[in-house]
Scaffold this motif. Structure first.
Motif, short mmCIF file in Angstrom:
data_model
loop_
_atom_site.label_atom_id
_atom_site.label_comp_id
_atom_site.label_asym_id
_atom_site.label_seq_id
_atom_site.Cartn_x
_atom_site.Cartn_y
_atom_site.Cartn_z
N ARG A 17 0.84 -1.22 0.00
CA ARG A 17 0.00 0.00 0.00
C ARG A 17 0.86 1.25 0.00
O ARG A 17 0.62 2.20 -0.73
N ILE A 18 1.88 1.24 0.88
CA ILE A 18 2.75 2.42 1.02
C ILE A 18 3.55 2.64 -0.26
O ILE A 18 3.67 3.76 -0.75
N ASN A 19 4.08 1.55 -0.82
CA ASN A 19 4.87 1.68 -2.05
C ASN A 19 4.03 2.22 -3.20
O ASN A 19 4.48 3.06 -3.97
N GLU A 20 2.78 1.74 -3.28
CA GLU A 20 1.89 2.25 -4.35
C GLU A 20 1.65 3.74 -4.17
O GLU A 20 1.69 4.52 -5.13
N ALA A 21 1.41 4.16 -2.92
CA ALA A 21 1.15 5.58 -2.66
C ALA A 21 2.40 6.40 -3.00
O ALA A 21 2.31 7.43 -3.66
N LEU A 22 3.56 5.92 -2.56
CA LEU A 22 4.80 6.66 -2.83
C LEU A 22 5.06 6.76 -4.33
O LEU A 22 5.49 7.81 -4.82
#
Ligand code: GRG
Length: 297
Positions: A17-22
Motif C-alpha cells: 500500500r505504502i509503495n503504491e502511494a509513494l
C-alpha cells in the motif's frame, strides 16, 4: 492463520500500500531534471522496511481510523527518513557505500546530486504533509509543525551532530541516550503521532503513543547497534561492523551485549504497557514492537 504468518502478511500488505502511494506521489523519473528524480526514486524504492509509515498507519488504526487518511503523513515520514539516510551515507558524514542492499545514492549519482536528492525529498515531505486532512481538532499545519520540529536542530539534525562529535570521545550513557532519542526515537514517535493526528486522536491517546514511540525507538536503536556487531553486511543491506571501526559510542560498547539485549527487552515491555489505554485497536502496534525486538536485520 498462525499469528506469525498473519503478521508477515499484514506487513507485506502495508508495504505494498505504502509503495503504491509513494510511487504516485514522487515525481516521475522522466520528469525534468531526470537525474534528480531518478536519484530520489532510486533511494526511496531501494527496499526499506517502511517501518515509519507502517507505524503511522498502525497508530491511525489504533485511534479508530480505518481509511487512507494517514497516508500522506505516512509517505512524508518515509521521505524524511530516506533523505536522512542519503545524507548520512555521504563521505562528509558516515561515508558508506551500501544502503538497503544497494550502492548508496552518491555512489550512483555523485555527491552533488545525492545532496540535492535528499534536499528535494525533505521539501517533498512538507508538500505531502500539508495535503493531510486530519479528523477532529487537528490541522495539517500542526502536523507540519510536528514534522518540522522532529526533522530540525533539536532532534534529527541535532542528534546527528552530537553523534558525529561523539565519535572516539567516550560518551556517557546519558549522552548516548540523548543521541538515540534524537536520531532514532524522535522520527518513530513523530510517525505515530502524525498517524494519531490524522485519525483525530485525543490528547490522552497521543500521550500514550509518544511514550510507546520513545521506548520502542530506544529499543530499536539498541537492537540496531547489536545487529551491527552480530550480523553480516549482506544480511543487513548496509555495512556491518562500522561502529567498532569508528569507535562510535553504542549501547553494546558502553554496556556490553547481554545488558543491551536486556535493556531492549525492558524498553519493549514498557512500550507495550504504554498502549494499555488504546485497548485491542493497538494490537498491531504491540506486534510491531515485538517484531522489532526479535528482528535479524
Ligand atoms: C539529518 C543527515 C541527517 C541524519 C539524521 C536518521 C539519521 C540522523 C541518520 C540515519 C542513519 C542512522 C543510523 C539512523 C539511526 C536510525 C536507523 C537505525 C535507521 C535505519 O532505519 P531502518 O532500519 O532502515 O528502518 P530502512 O532502510 O529499513 O528504512
Amino acid at each position: 492463520m498462525k499469528p506469525e504468518k498473519d503478521f508477515k502478511a499484514y506487513t507485506a500488505a502495508q508495504q505494498k500500500r505504502i509503495n503504491e502511494a509513494l510511487r504516485g506521489l514522487l515525481p516521475r523519473a522522466s520528469c525534468r531534471p531526470r537525474t534528480l528524480h531518478e536519484s530520489m526514486r532510486y533511494s526511496v524504492f531501494a527496499g526499506g522496511k517502511r517501518l515509519r509509515p507502517i507505524l503511522c498507519l498502525a497508530a491511525a488504526e489504533a485511534c479508530g481510523s480505518s481509511d487512507n487518511r494517514a497516508m500522506p503523513a505516512a509517505c512524508a515520514v518515509e521521505c524524511v527518513h530516506t533523505y536522512s539516510l542519503i545524507h548520512d551515507d555521504l563521505p562528509c558524514m558516515d561515508d558508506d557505500d551500501l544502503r538497503r542492499g544497494k550502492p548508496t545514492n552518491h555512489k550512483v549519482y555523485g555527491e552533488a546530486v545525492a545532496v540535492l536528492a535528499g534536499d528535494a525529498l525533505l521539501a517533498l515531505a512538507f508538500e505531502l504533509i500539508s495535503q493531510s486532512k486530519p479528523a477532529g481538532k487537528h490541522t495539517a499545519g500542526k502536523m507540519a509543525q510536528e514534522l518540522a520540529l522532529t526533522a530540525g536542530s533539536k532532534h534529527l539534525v541535532g542528534g546527528q551532530v552530537m553523534d558525529m562529535e561523539g565519535e572516539g570521545a567516550g560518551l556517557s550513557a546519558r549522552q548516548l541516550r540523548f543521541i538515540h532519542e534524537s536520531k532514532t526515537a524522535a522520527l518513530l514517535t513523530c510517525s505515530l503521532r502524525l498517524g494519531a493526528m490524522a485519525a483525530g486522536a485525543s490528547q490522552g491517546k497521543m500521550d500514550s503513543l509518544s511514550q510507546f514511540g520513545k521506548s520502542t525507538g530506544l529499543a530499536f536503536q539498541i537492537i540496531d547497534d547489536i545487529l551491527d556487531i552480530t550480523q553480516s553486511s549482506e544480511k543487513l543491506g548496509k555495512s556491518a561492523g562500522k561502529d567498532l571501526a569508528t569507535e562510535k559510542a553504542t549501547y553494546p560498547a558502553v554496556h556490553g551485549l547481554e545488558k543491551s539485549r536486556r535493556e531492549a527487552a525492558r524498553l519493549t515491555a514498557d512500550a507495550i504497557a504504554a498502549l494499555k489505554p488504546l485497548g485491542s485497536k493497538a494490537s498491531r502496534l504491540r506486534e510491531i514492537a515485538g517484531y522489532l525486538l526479535d528482528r535479524e536485520y
